[in-house]
Enzyme design. Structure first.
Site, mmCIF file in Angstrom:
data_model
loop_
_atom_site.group_PDB
_atom_site.id
_atom_site.type_symbol
_atom_site.label_atom_id
_atom_site.label_comp_id
_atom_site.label_asym_id
_atom_site.label_seq_id
_atom_site.Cartn_x
_atom_site.Cartn_y
_atom_site.Cartn_z
ATOM 1 N N GLU A 109 2.265 -5.683 -2.855
ATOM 2 C CA GLU A 109 1.163 -6.076 -3.752
ATOM 3 C C GLU A 109 0.057 -6.789 -2.969
ATOM 4 O O GLU A 109 -1.122 -6.569 -3.207
ATOM 5 C CB GLU A 109 1.677 -6.946 -4.901
ATOM 6 C CG GLU A 109 2.687 -6.260 -5.821
ATOM 7 C CD GLU A 109 2.233 -4.909 -6.363
ATOM 8 O OE1 GLU A 109 1.017 -4.649 -6.437
ATOM 9 O OE2 GLU A 109 3.106 -4.080 -6.689
ATOM 10 N N ASP A 138 3.048 0.245 0.855
ATOM 11 C CA ASP A 138 4.470 0.295 1.219
ATOM 12 C C ASP A 138 4.672 -0.076 2.690
ATOM 13 O O ASP A 138 5.554 -0.863 3.036
ATOM 14 C CB ASP A 138 5.043 1.699 0.977
ATOM 15 C CG ASP A 138 5.327 1.961 -0.496
ATOM 16 O OD1 ASP A 138 5.421 0.993 -1.273
ATOM 17 O OD2 ASP A 138 5.450 3.148 -0.876
HETATM 18 ZN ZN LIG Z 1 1.284 -0.386 -5.482
#
Ligand SMILES: [Zn+2]
Length: 680
Positions: free
Chosen positions: A520, A584
């Site tokens: 995030e 990621d």
């Molecule tokens: Zn995301």
């Protein structure tokens, strides 16, 4: 409409049974070893060939998808657990008929009771919606048609387009109105336009589904099939005018502030002044028309297509919106189409469908009760400690990253320093006092809740931004970054095993919830998030050279993911998943650094032959252990900004030298990408 970056998309027609993820520890194993889930491994697969299968192969074999689900994995299991907690809570509440009128307790209990009263719902059939059908039938001119479109949108019907609020992308202290494309009954434009056999088959099923719904509304066979083709024609034209998922990722492509005069010029045939009055906001003088070409085509179509055909389309959209809340024949027909789209084989039990609907309608009232039951203050403190260690790792990274010049570096650090963080649940709970909920008809509770939530949203336009508001309920198993707020949000729902487990080795927690937190945070610096500054404004803070270098790295990711396929031959859209793939990769790298910097790393034990670093990567891969039906895989690859689970794991790890080292993966093996992409 908000530009939030979620950890994963919601599942269509969510959720039923199957046991919980946590089995009782076997004799002789410690809780820590148990939380490492070594029984999930498929040791016949080499970790340097396919790490996802190595880590999750046995879990995948042992956990077939339950019939009611399109996909099954850790998110579904935890979400299922949350629903069970809420189910119990609502069962108890529904027994209490003495709750104070208009209290949240009265509303959550009556909503649930009305949804569970299957006999009353089946007896009523379409009757509760009759006044809405009559309104549509009474349309006699273009002005009434446009007024009805506004009314239907407000009660939750997907009539032609969507209207909502957003922070102005260039002035994040201002809330503005935004109109975006919509009006489709299938998930995306590709479903109407793509000529591959998969999509052709779905279109055929869709047309007969629409006809069946008209039959249920009492039309004779001939009229029903004629009307279904009218719907398909209108929606196909809307689809042709729609922007693709990839185009929509660029915030500048969906930002067109226009005054009333400009709006009317862009969309001849549609009166915006009337529209704003019809949604209760005649004072609105300008909005963001996110997709001008769509609205131009829509305005033209409003004039060219006959009123009778529009009435057919609106009847369809009305019944499509409320079919899940009506009697059995509507529910069954609706599920048949869902099944075509997702592969789910069975309808969810009624209680789960009602819990899901209640989550939409009264999510924060339910959430307040949920949090009181399951989320102790200590959970918040533990999660914050991990979050802060990852934040420190990102700051360190930004201070030392070699390719960045001084000006960009300082701006990036400033943006990170300004990033807000929120854990668990909102400080202030949502006020539902203006919403009327009673013991039935159920469908009218849903309708009033839609109206309430839409009005609540539109009432924000022109007012100062409420920086305390949450856009995800506390019980949600997900997380998000909001570029206009520049904040990261982790609801209580995701802060539990297997994502965050006090009994698990810290290596596993860093690989799981640590990677989520880093993910995030990285969204603030992904290909799109990095176009916003620390205040949440769309404003360039990059030097030309640095941006150019960054864009080259971004291209590397898009190319890597475009090479992946699902179901044999359907390619992942590299440009659609780039932002999530960057998050990621950045997230996992930051979590790895934070783990190494933490006091836990020094004393971390080797467990059953797995080093702390290996445990870290297993924790990450386990997080994504899942099985997906082919229909759902196609839907996701078409519409989802996230790559399929296996590539979220393998694609990320193939870029990390830390992984190669941890598992001693030979150069040239599939888990070591020849051209490693480096972003953060
Ligand atoms: Zn995301």
């Amino acid at each position: 409409m908000r530009l939030s970056c979620y950890l994963l998309l919601g599942v269509l027609g969510l959720v039923p049974l199957v046991g919980s993820a946590a089995d009782a520890p076997a004799a002789g194993t410690t809780a820590a070893a148990q939380a490492l889930h070594l029984d999930w491994l498929d040791r016949a697969v080499s970790p340097s060939q396919n790490f996802y299968e190595f880590a999750n192969g046995t879990w995948q074999k042992d956990n077939p998808i339950p019939p009611a689900y399109p996909q099954w994995g850790q998110f579904g299991i935890v979400s299922q657990h949350n629903k069970e907690v809420i189910h119990q809570l609502l069962e108890d509440a529904a027994k209490n008929t003495a709750a104070a009128p208009s209290s949240d307790e009265q509303k959550i209990s009556d909503f649930y009771a009305s949804g569970m009263d299957e006999a009353a719902i089946n007896k009523a059939g379409i009757t509760p919606l009759q006044p809405e059908l009559e309104r549509i039938n009474a349309i006699t001119d273009q002005k009434q048609l446009q007024a009805e479109i506004a009314h239907l949108q407000m009660i939750g019907v997907n009539a032609l387009f969507g209207f909502g609020e957003m922070q102005d992308l260039k002035n994040s202290s201002k809330v503005i109105g935004v109109a975006g494309q919509g009006g489709l009954g299938l998930p995306d434009r590709d479903y109407y336009l793509n000529q591959s056999p998969n999509f052709v088959k779905i279109r055929q099923a869709y047309v007969s589904h629409v006809a069946n719904m008209f039959l249920l509304l009492g039309e004779p066979m001939y009229t029903a099939s004629h009307d279904a083709s009218v719907v398909m024609d209108i929606e196909t034209r809307l689809a042709q005018a729609s922007m693709s998922q990839v185009q929509q990722r660029d915030p500048r492509a969906i930002y067109h502030i226009m005054t009333l005069k400009k709006l009317d010029k862009e969309t001849p045939g549609f009166s915006w002044q009337d529209y704003f009055a019809n949604v209760g906001h005649p004072e609105i003088k300008s909005i963001n028309l996110a997709m001008p070409l769509f609205f131009k085509a829509m305005g033209r179509d409003l004039q060219r297509t006959s009123l009778e055909d529009w009435k057919v389309y609106l009847r369809w959209q009305l019944v499509d919106a409320f079919a899940p809340d009506l009697s059995k024949p509507f529910v069954d027909e609706n599920f048949k189409m869902q099944s075509t789209l997702t592969g789910a084989k069975e309808l969810l039990p009624r209680w789960q469908r009602v819990v899901n609907a209640e989550d939409e309608a009264l999510g924060f009232a339910v959430g307040q009760a949920y949090v009181a039951k399951v989320f102790p203050p200590s959970s918040k403190a533990d999660a914050l400690a991990i979050l802060h260690s990852i934040r420190a790792a990102l700051k360190d990274d930004l201070q030392t990253i070699p390719w960045m010049g001084k000006k960009t570096r300082l701006a990036a650090i400033k943006k990170l320093d300004m990033m807000g963080e929120r854990i668990g649940y909102p400080d202030k709970w949502r006020d539902y006092s203006a919403l009327e909920i009673n013991r039935g008809p159920y469908v009218l509770n849903v309708l009033r809740a839609n109206l309430f939530n839409n009005q609540r949203e539109l009432n924000k336009i022109g007012k100062p931004v409420d920086r305390n508001e949450w856009y995800m309920t506390p019980q949600t198993v997900n997380a998000y970054y909001d570029p206009s707020m520049n904040n990261i949000n982790f609801p209580a729902g995701i802060l539990q095993p297997p994502f965050f487990d006090p009994n698990a080795p810290m290596a596993v927690n860093y690989g799981a919830i640590g990677a989520v937190m880093g993910h995030e945070m990285t969204h603030g610096f992904d290909d799109q998030g990095s176009k916003f500054d620390g205040r949440g404004n769309l404003k360039n803070w990059w030097s030309l050279e640095d941006r150019h270098r960054f864009n080259e790295n971004v291209k590397c990711i898009a190319k890597q993911y475009s090479g992946y396929t699902v179901d044999g031959d359907v390619h992942v859209k590299g440009k659609l998943v780039t932002g999530e793939a960057i998050a990621d990769l950045g997230g996992l790298k930051l979590a790895w650094i934070a783990f190494h910097n933490s006091p836990y790393y020094k004393d971390a034990p080797t467990i059953d032959g797995f080093t702390p670093d290996q445990q870290f990567f297993l924790g990450f891969a386990h997080f994504w252990a899942s099985n997906t039906r082919p229909e759902e895989a196609l839907r996701r690859v078409t519409t989802d900004v996230h790559a399929p689970a296996m590539y979220r794991v393998n694609g990320t790890l193939a870029n990390l030298p830390q992984f190669q080292q941890a598992f001693d993966a030979p150069a040239g093996s599939p888990m070591v990408d020849k051209k490693r992409c480096v972003i953060w």
